[in-house]
Scaffold this active site. Structure first.
Site, PDB file in Angstrom:
ATOM      1  N   GLY A   1       0.795  -1.225   0.000  1.00 58.63           N
ATOM      2  CA  GLY A   1       0.000   0.000   0.000  1.00 58.63           C
ATOM      3  C   GLY A   1       0.830   1.279   0.000  1.00 58.63           C
TER       4      GLY A   1
ATOM      5  N   ASP B   1       7.850  -5.183   8.764  1.00 56.58           N
ATOM      6  CA  ASP B   1       6.424  -5.390   8.507  1.00 56.58           C
ATOM      7  C   ASP B   1       5.996  -6.703   9.161  1.00 56.58           C
ATOM      8  OD1 ASP B   1       4.517  -4.054   5.900  1.00 56.58           O
ATOM      9  OD2 ASP B   1       3.784  -5.656   7.191  1.00 56.58           O
TER      10      ASP B   1
ATOM     11  N   ASP C   1       5.897  -8.287  14.727  1.00 57.43           N
ATOM     12  CA  ASP C   1       4.571  -7.872  15.174  1.00 57.43           C
ATOM     13  C   ASP C   1       4.766  -6.637  16.047  1.00 57.43           C
ATOM     14  OD1 ASP C   1       1.925  -9.536  17.121  1.00 57.43           O
ATOM     15  OD2 ASP C   1       2.171  -7.473  16.425  1.00 57.43           O
TER      16      ASP C   1
ATOM     17  N   TYR D   1     -10.646   3.087  15.936  1.00 51.88           N
ATOM     18  CA  TYR D   1      -9.763   3.637  14.916  1.00 51.88           C
ATOM     19  C   TYR D   1      -9.648   5.148  15.095  1.00 51.88           C
ATOM     20  CZ  TYR D   1      -7.615   4.345  10.330  1.00 51.88           C
ATOM     21  OH  TYR D   1      -6.762   4.682   9.323  1.00 51.88           O
TER      22      TYR D   1
ATOM     23  N   LYS E   1      -6.106   7.049  16.220  1.00 56.38           N
ATOM     24  CA  LYS E   1      -5.450   8.005  15.340  1.00 56.38           C
ATOM     25  C   LYS E   1      -5.373   9.402  15.967  1.00 56.38           C
ATOM     26  CE  LYS E   1      -4.049   5.366  12.033  1.00 56.38           C
ATOM     27  NZ  LYS E   1      -2.598   5.102  11.905  1.00 56.38           N
TER      28      LYS E   1
END
Lengths: 253, 259
Positions: free
Chosen positions: B21, B41, B62, B157, B161
């Site tokens: 992405g 990652d 992780d 979420y 954020k």
């Protein structure tokens, strides 16, 4: 003009973290307004608490069972206030331990969510209710030299949580607002400075110097705002963050 | 197109979440300006869209686990000089989830990656940059850290954020006197970069969502990944040497308007 106190008379209110400090002042104020109050706290109950349920908000299962016990007292819950917040340890971010970080997240952030979930489960079928969360000026502004990155992060997260839930539950008649106090002279602040009175007084002097109203808040001063936001006087107010900080967060040096 | 070499050329940069992405687009952009890049990652054996000859090392970890991430950073220490920049391209997407029914594990899953994971990476990066005498950290935040999505409900979420934005400010304040800058980007909608879970795998829904955004966003289109990469590189490099504690929104003006 709507009488705030009159509109709270006879209402059923849950105050989480109501055993001491700001929470205790808020519980007392609701009672003075004629509300029925159940206090949920992990500490022992205070002298005024006739209905008290013991729970640690960091534990979702304890929050669920605490609210089940509230159901034995209230057949309806109208207003829920969550005042729980810990200061955590002051220290450099590069050395912060996993347990210090996760404890802060569990209590200051996740705990707020579990309380909101339980409140909403009971409010949604009635299509009515209000929730008041507690954050801090620290969610917006960093205090120079005060190293608690985890505290700032969780306090900002609570503000966003309140907004997201306001968006989600508004169509169902539930309002969610957040109070983000500035400096106040309660036990949590003393803990934040490890009870170092000299450092605390130096810190207070700086805080007061930067505060237009020239002082820190008293514990009881947050109660009127809390009652207002919970009550029908605030019936078109939702998703807001109000910062009672005496103007401290306004300026820059 | 990312122009001009800058202070990143020849230096080492770590991209956490750089396998796919927008994170992978950042990796490609960094390679393009001549940086030496490593990726941490949790999955994938290769960086999307990048030739293996580009020489980008990939370490699996992780990031929810402070110790696991510390080990991954130590592996990177063996491969590259101490990084002058670290990009935390971390954004575990949420679906559209009702809060009242949300399980503990869904809540924690979001917070543990999107807030806690970014904190652990900042901690590791900060330790190295403090020793090195400076550096730049760029965190991926979200429009959801600033406003509330009307189309995708996810309380954790949004909370995580917004937490990243405050964390960015707090770390900028803490480490600024020792030459470390910490900033964030809040990406809007980019072509081909809709997170996997966002539309529940429903292609028609994704197409409709993209079409809606293309007609409503002030710039009347989705972004192209290079447009986000340019902002990330700006924040990572000395081009932004007096900018710290900021969250830059790159969204074509999307959060500016309401109906």
């Amino acid at each position: 003009m709507l009488d705030i106190l009159q509109s709270l008379s006879g209402r059923n209110v849950v105050v989480v973290g109501g055993a001491r400090g700001m929470g205790a002042e808020i519980a007392a104020s609701f009672r003075e307004a004629g509300s029925q109050v159940v206090v949920i706290d992990r500490l022992e109950s205070g002298p005024g608490d006739t209905d008290f349920v013991h729970a640690d908000v960091a534990d979702a299962a304890q929050v669920r069972s605490a609210f089940d016990k509230v159901d034995d007292v209230f057949d309806t819950i109208h207003h829920v206030v969550n005042t729980v917040g810990v200061a955590g340890e002051v220290g450099p971010a590069e050395l912060m331990s996993a347990s210090e970080w996760s404890s802060m997240v569990d209590i200051n952030l996740s705990g707020q969510f579990w309380v909101c979930q339980e409140a909403a489960k009971r409010m949604l079928p009635n299509g009515y209710g209000s929730i008041v969360l507690f954050s801090s000026l620290a969610g917006h502004r960093c205090v120079r030299g005060q190293r608690h990155a985890h505290y700032n992060a969780t306090k900002a997260a609570v503000m966003a949580l309140g907004q997201a839930l306001a968006q989600e539950w508004g169509p169902h008649g539930i309002r969610v607002n957040t109070i983000a106090p500035g400096s106040h002279s309660t036990e949590i602040v003393r803990e934040m400075w490890n009870h170092d009175e000299e450092a605390l007084n130096r810190r207070y002097a700086k805080a007061i110097g930067g505060t237009p109203l020239g002082r820190v808040a008293r514990a009881e001063e947050v109660a009127p705002l809390t009652l207002f936001l919970a009550s029908d006087a605030a019936a078109f107010i939702t998703g807001q963050v109000i910062v009672p900080d005496g103007g401290r967060g306004l300026g820059f040096d | 197109m990312i122009n001009s070499p800058n202070s990143l050329a020849g230096g080492s940069v770590l991209v956490v979440g750089g396998a796919r992405g927008l994170g992978a687009a950042v990796v490609r952009g960094l390679v393009g300006v001549g940086a030496q890049v490593a990726v941490i990652d949790h999955e994938s054996d290769a960086v999307e869209g990048l030739d293996v000859t580009a020489g980008v090392a990939l370490v699996r970890a992780d990031l929810r686990d402070q110790q696991a991430l510390a080990k991954a950073y130590e592996e990177v220490d063996q491969l590259l000089p101490p990084p002058r920049a670290v990009i935390n391209a971390v954004a575990l997407p949420s679906g559209d989830e009702a809060s009242v029914e949300m399980t503990e594990s869904t809540w924690r899953g979001q917070v543990d990656v999107n807030l806690t994971g970014i904190f652990w990476s900042c901690q590791q990066a900060g330790q190295r940059m403090l020793r090195r005498g400076g550096g730049s950290i760029v965190n991926f935040s979200s429009l959801s850290g600033i406003q509330v999505s009307r189309t995708h409900r996810s309380a954790p979420y949004h909370a995580a954020k917004a937490g990243v934005n405050a964390l960015t400010r707090a770390l900028a304040a803490e480490w600024g006197d020792r030459g470390i800058r910490v900033n964030a980007v809040a990406p809007g909608a980019f072509v081909g970069a809709a997170p996997a879970g966002l539309h529940g795998g429903d292609e028609e829904r994704r197409r409709q969502d993209d079409a809606r955004l293309a007609t409503s966003v002030p710039l009347r289109r989705l972004g192209v990944p290079d447009e986000l990469v340019a902002t990330v590189l700006f924040l990572a490099s000395d081009d932004s040497s007096y900018t710290t504690g900021e969250t830059l929104v790159v969204d074509g003006g999307r959060v500016v308007e309401i109906d």
